[in-house]
Design a protein around this motif. Sequence first.
Motif, mmCIF file in Angstrom:
data_model
loop_
_atom_site.group_PDB
_atom_site.id
_atom_site.type_symbol
_atom_site.label_atom_id
_atom_site.label_comp_id
_atom_site.label_asym_id
_atom_site.label_seq_id
_atom_site.Cartn_x
_atom_site.Cartn_y
_atom_site.Cartn_z
ATOM 1 N N VAL A 1 0.866 -1.166 0.000
ATOM 2 C CA VAL A 1 0.000 0.000 0.000
ATOM 3 C C VAL A 1 0.906 1.220 0.000
ATOM 4 N N VAL A 2 0.696 2.090 -0.979
ATOM 5 C CA VAL A 2 1.523 3.289 -1.099
ATOM 6 C C VAL A 2 0.622 4.513 -1.099
ATOM 7 N N ILE A 3 1.180 5.600 -0.671
ATOM 8 C CA ILE A 3 0.491 6.879 -0.732
ATOM 9 C C ILE A 3 1.327 7.777 -1.626
ATOM 10 N N ILE A 4 0.701 8.255 -2.691
ATOM 11 C CA ILE A 4 1.416 9.109 -3.640
ATOM 12 C C ILE A 4 0.595 10.362 -3.917
ATOM 13 N N ASP A 5 1.266 11.355 -4.436
ATOM 14 C CA ASP A 5 0.601 12.542 -4.957
ATOM 15 C C ASP A 5 1.359 12.959 -6.213
ATOM 16 N N GLY A 6 0.996 14.082 -6.749
ATOM 17 C CA GLY A 6 1.625 14.532 -7.993
ATOM 18 C C GLY A 6 3.124 14.705 -7.893
ATOM 19 N N SER A 7 3.610 15.126 -6.732
ATOM 20 C CA SER A 7 5.051 15.338 -6.598
ATOM 21 C C SER A 7 5.814 14.009 -6.655
ATOM 22 N N THR A 8 5.207 12.932 -6.172
ATOM 23 C CA THR A 8 5.846 11.615 -6.252
ATOM 24 C C THR A 8 6.081 11.238 -7.708
ATOM 25 N N VAL A 9 5.061 11.410 -8.523
ATOM 26 C CA VAL A 9 5.144 11.065 -9.942
ATOM 27 C C VAL A 9 6.090 12.015 -10.662
ATOM 28 N N ARG A 10 5.983 13.312 -10.375
ATOM 29 C CA ARG A 10 6.829 14.315 -11.038
ATOM 30 C C ARG A 10 8.310 14.101 -10.691
ATOM 31 N N ASP A 11 8.603 13.793 -9.429
ATOM 32 C CA ASP A 11 9.986 13.534 -9.027
ATOM 33 C C ASP A 11 10.567 12.340 -9.781
ATOM 34 N N PHE A 12 9.745 11.315 -9.982
ATOM 35 C CA PHE A 12 10.191 10.131 -10.728
ATOM 36 C C PHE A 12 10.494 10.499 -12.181
ATOM 37 N N VAL A 13 9.602 11.238 -12.809
ATOM 38 C CA VAL A 13 9.801 11.630 -14.207
ATOM 39 C C VAL A 13 11.032 12.518 -14.341
ATOM 40 N N ASN A 14 11.249 13.389 -13.373
ATOM 41 C CA ASN A 14 12.390 14.302 -13.433
ATOM 42 C C ASN A 14 13.716 13.652 -13.041
ATOM 43 N N ILE B 1 -0.659 12.695 -15.344
ATOM 44 C CA ILE B 1 -1.111 12.020 -14.126
ATOM 45 C C ILE B 1 -0.707 12.846 -12.908
ATOM 46 N N ALA B 2 0.526 13.331 -12.902
ATOM 47 C CA ALA B 2 1.002 14.164 -11.782
ATOM 48 C C ALA B 2 0.134 15.407 -11.644
ATOM 49 N N ASP B 3 -0.168 16.047 -12.754
ATOM 50 C CA ASP B 3 -1.025 17.237 -12.709
ATOM 51 C C ASP B 3 -2.406 16.889 -12.172
ATOM 52 N N GLY B 4 -2.929 15.746 -12.601
ATOM 53 C CA GLY B 4 -4.245 15.320 -12.137
ATOM 54 C C GLY B 4 -4.277 15.025 -10.650
ATOM 55 N N LEU B 5 -3.200 14.444 -10.149
ATOM 56 C CA LEU B 5 -3.127 14.151 -8.719
ATOM 57 C C LEU B 5 -2.944 15.424 -7.906
ATOM 58 N N GLY B 6 -2.194 16.345 -8.426
ATOM 59 C CA GLY B 6 -1.921 17.585 -7.694
ATOM 60 C C GLY B 6 -1.282 17.287 -6.355
ATOM 61 N N THR B 7 -1.710 17.995 -5.340
ATOM 62 C CA THR B 7 -1.134 17.803 -4.004
ATOM 63 C C THR B 7 -2.005 16.916 -3.124
ATOM 64 N N SER B 8 -3.064 16.368 -3.708
ATOM 65 C CA SER B 8 -3.951 15.497 -2.940
ATOM 66 C C SER B 8 -3.400 14.076 -2.935
ATOM 67 N N PRO B 9 -2.966 13.588 -1.787
ATOM 68 C CA PRO B 9 -2.429 12.236 -1.742
ATOM 69 C C PRO B 9 -3.527 11.190 -1.939
ATOM 70 N N ILE B 10 -3.170 10.122 -2.636
ATOM 71 C CA ILE B 10 -4.086 9.000 -2.790
ATOM 72 C C ILE B 10 -3.391 7.743 -2.299
ATOM 73 N N GLN B 11 -4.187 6.815 -1.837
ATOM 74 C CA GLN B 11 -3.668 5.543 -1.354
ATOM 75 C C GLN B 11 -3.941 4.501 -2.429
ATOM 76 N N MET B 12 -2.907 3.720 -2.765
ATOM 77 C CA MET B 12 -3.037 2.691 -3.792
ATOM 78 C C MET B 12 -2.522 1.377 -3.253
ATOM 79 N N ALA B 13 -3.208 0.303 -3.573
ATOM 80 C CA ALA B 13 -2.716 -1.043 -3.276
ATOM 81 C C ALA B 13 -2.098 -1.578 -4.559
ATOM 82 N N LEU B 14 -0.827 -1.932 -4.491
ATOM 83 C CA LEU B 14 -0.104 -2.414 -5.660
ATOM 84 C C LEU B 14 0.511 -3.773 -5.369
ATOM 85 N N ASP B 15 0.447 -4.642 -6.349
ATOM 86 C CA ASP B 15 1.079 -5.941 -6.239
ATOM 87 C C ASP B 15 2.590 -5.728 -6.190
ATOM 88 N N ASP B 16 3.276 -6.465 -5.332
ATOM 89 C CA ASP B 16 4.726 -6.308 -5.208
ATOM 90 C C ASP B 16 5.459 -6.581 -6.517
#
Length: 140
Positions: free
Chosen positions: A3-16, A105-120
């Motif tokens: 279970v991870v919690i991400i927001d737009g900055s998580t995705v943007r940091d990865f892309v950058n 996706i990062a723009d869509g998420l913005g600063t609102s964190p979401i919780q995701m369940a991801l398979d390892d």
Amino acid sequence: MAVVIIDGSTVRDFVNNEEAFTKAIDKGFTDLDLNNDGVLSRSELRKAFESLRLIESHFGVDVAATPEELTNLYDSIFEKFDCDHNGTVDREEFGNEMRKIMLAIADGLGTSPIQMALDDSDQSLIKQAADLEASKLHAA
């Protein structure tokens, strides 16, 4: 299962993070290039999007679409990736379009964190973004 919690900055940091993002794109491209010819054909890219089932479902509920509608949709996606209109998608075109998608996706998420369940075993770009963020937290 993670279970991870991400927001737009998580995705943007990865892309950058050029090294991490390029490595992920290279692996994704290689996995999709089924005949190992160094480019993605229309059918290879379609298989990738079909496996994600992003188009045939809406919030987990199957959506009825005719084969012609799906073909038109997949063709329009391919045309978006095939920037030079030569009938194939090379690694650079693939990377550039995936970058645009991830930043959207990062723009869509913005600063609102979401919780995701991801398979390892999931190696999606979102999972890799979450893993990069987690590695920064553990290093601190």
